[in-house]
Design an enzyme around this catalytic site. Structure first.
Site, short mmCIF file in Angstrom:
data_model
loop_
_atom_site.label_atom_id
_atom_site.label_comp_id
_atom_site.label_asym_id
_atom_site.label_seq_id
_atom_site.Cartn_x
_atom_site.Cartn_y
_atom_site.Cartn_z
N GLU A 85 0.96 -1.30 0.15
CA GLU A 85 -0.09 0.17 0.12
C GLU A 85 0.79 1.21 0.17
OE1 GLU A 85 -3.55 -0.12 2.75
OE2 GLU A 85 -3.37 2.24 2.79
N LYS A 275 -7.56 -0.86 11.41
CA LYS A 275 -6.92 -1.26 10.00
C LYS A 275 -5.55 -0.42 9.71
CE LYS A 275 -6.31 -1.43 5.54
NZ LYS A 275 -5.51 -0.54 4.66
N ASP A 291 3.71 -14.85 11.42
CA ASP A 291 2.39 -15.19 10.93
C ASP A 291 1.54 -14.07 11.35
OD1 ASP A 291 -0.07 -16.19 10.54
OD2 ASP A 291 0.15 -18.28 11.40
N HIS A 388 -1.94 10.50 -0.18
CA HIS A 388 -2.25 9.19 -0.55
C HIS A 388 -1.87 9.31 -2.11
CE1 HIS A 388 -3.50 5.06 -0.38
NE2 HIS A 388 -4.31 5.32 -1.37
#
Ligand code: MEV
Length: 434
Positions: A85, A275, A291, A388
């Site tokens: 991202e 998130k 993991d 962004h």
């Protein structure tokens, strides 16, 4: 394709590729070429990657990047991150720089307890089961001595085994709830091996226990497995400074705290807020060969521990001091698994100065806090789209087939202009026409 494939796993890699390219892609030649282009030129390295999983036909690249200048407990770190991202690494770096001159990040491991459970059904007299368990417990520990020997030498092993009666939730349901210290290993294999042996010992000993009636002797083992919910494998990371120092960055401290508090009380916002935290957490977890699914599952369960999904970070202003902190459960390893196998994971850990699992927990928590800090600062001021879309500009230009010199010109051009798909397309067309 409407007939299932037989023996796919037994086919050679070339046969697998041919089958997939020919049956499932529009241009088999181009697909085959693409899959092969992503192989490592060194056949030994490629073989290593082929053997991580089954039916490998190529490698899937993610960018491996560095966020520098993280001052953690007075020591400078550069943090490797693997993530696709745009703007995550830039945001982390920006947050690191902001706190570099404001005392840096302070971290603390609160606990390192891992959990595993043997789930079983016993429908007999519960008091008899308790009496049996008291006699069983030392035998359980004894039965795994060959597995725990090395871990114990290094200071780890089994912390405790408890008998839990959950028959009010499901008929006859009981557990051996076991806690472990696995030191620098994530510990999944160690824990699962112990649990499977516990299950066997439990069943064998129950069959021999004289106080049980015949049907009580037949304990039914349902399953034995570690839990990824590790609320006592917990780490805290924190930043703080005076309100005026904080506001030199052009953000109101009060508004920042409000943004965190919204995520505390409002699950829709909390999920997105968390998130953003996981953007930082997962990127380091991946770069260090851990993991991320286990971490994700455990972290989100922890975010709901008080009955409603809530923010993993907290912020306050007290006596003119702004504080911002995170507390998250992280079951990580720096030995075993991919850590010694994957060449880039090894390098990632070396870049981090070969941390212990405890040190890695602290670094990962910092990456999460930094990410949340950067996101909230943008959200309560300019919004995230400005930064962004700037980062996304390169992806758009690549997609539109811009040349190197066109990319350079357009990055310059968009320094003080709004990036949108349409504006980039128009600017590129203009340059091409000139
Ligand atoms: C995007 O990947 C993450 C953010 O949405 C996080 C947040 O809203 O706090 C920017």
């Amino acid at each position: 394709m409407d007939t299932p494939v037989e023996g796919f796993s037994k086919r050679s890699k070339a046969e697998k590729i041919a089958y997939i390219a020919e049956h499932f892609t529009a241009d088999p030649k181009a697909s085959k070429k693409l899959l092969e282009q992503y192989w490592n030129p060194d056949p030994t390295v490629q073989k290593l990657h082929d053997e991580f999983i089954e039916n490998t036909i190529s490698n899937y690249y993610l960018p491996f990047a560095i966020a520098p200048n993280f001052l953690i407990n007075g020591k400078l770190h550069v943090i490797p991150m693997a993530i696709e991202e745009s703007s995550v690494v830039a945001a982390a770096s920006k947050a690191a720089k902001f706190w570099l001159n404001r005392g840096g990040f302070k971290t603390k491991v609160i606990d390192t307890e891992k959990v595993g459970q043997v789930h079983f059904i016993y429908k007999g007299d519960v008091r008899k089961l308790q009496g049996f368990f008291e006699k069983l417990k030392p035998k359980l520990i004894q039965s795994v001595s060959s597995i725990t020997q090395n871990m114990e030498k290094r200071g780890g092993g089994i912390n405790d085994i408890q008998l839990r009666d959950l028959s009010d939730k499901m008929e006859g349901y009981h557990q051996l709830h076991c806690t472990f210290e696995t030191l620098d290993a994530m510990g999944a294999n160690f824990i699962n091996s112990c649990l499977e042996q516990f299950a066997k010992t439990l069943k064998d000993e129950a069959a021999l226990y004289a106080n049980f009636a015949q049907e009580e002797k037949e304990i039914e083992i349902v399953m034995s497995i570690l839990s990824n919910y590790v609320p006592n494998c917990l780490v805290r990371a924190e930043v703080s400074c005076t309100v005026s120092e904080f506001e030199k960055g052009g953000v109101s401290a009060e508004k920042f705290v409000q943004a965190v508090n919204i995520a505390k009380v409002e699950p829709y916002r909390a999920v997105t807020h968390n998130k953003g935290i996981m953007n930082g957490v997962d990127a380091v977890v991946l770069a260090t060969g851990n993991d991320f699914r286990a971490v994700e599952a455990g972290v989100h369960a922890y975010a709901s521990k008080d009955g409603q999904y809530s923010s993993l970070t907290h912020a306050s202003i007290e006596n003119d001091i702004f504080s911002f902190w995170i507390e998250i459960p992280l079951a990580l390893g720096t030995v075993g698994g991919l850590t010694t196998l994957h060449p880039l994971v090894k390098l990632g850990l070396e870049i981090l100065q070969n941390p212990s699992a405890k040190e890695l927990m602290q670094i990962v928590a910092v990456a999460g806090l930094a990410q949340n800090f950067a996101a909230l600062r943008s959200l309560v001021t300019t919004g995230i789209q400005k930064g962004h879309m700037k980062m996304h500009l390169m992806n758009m230009l690549n997609q539109m087939g811009a040349s190197e010199s066109e990319k350079q010109q357009l990055v310059q051009y968009f320094k003080d202009r709004t990036v949108t798909n349409a504006s980039v397309k128009a600017a590129l067309e203009k340059i091409k026409a000139e």
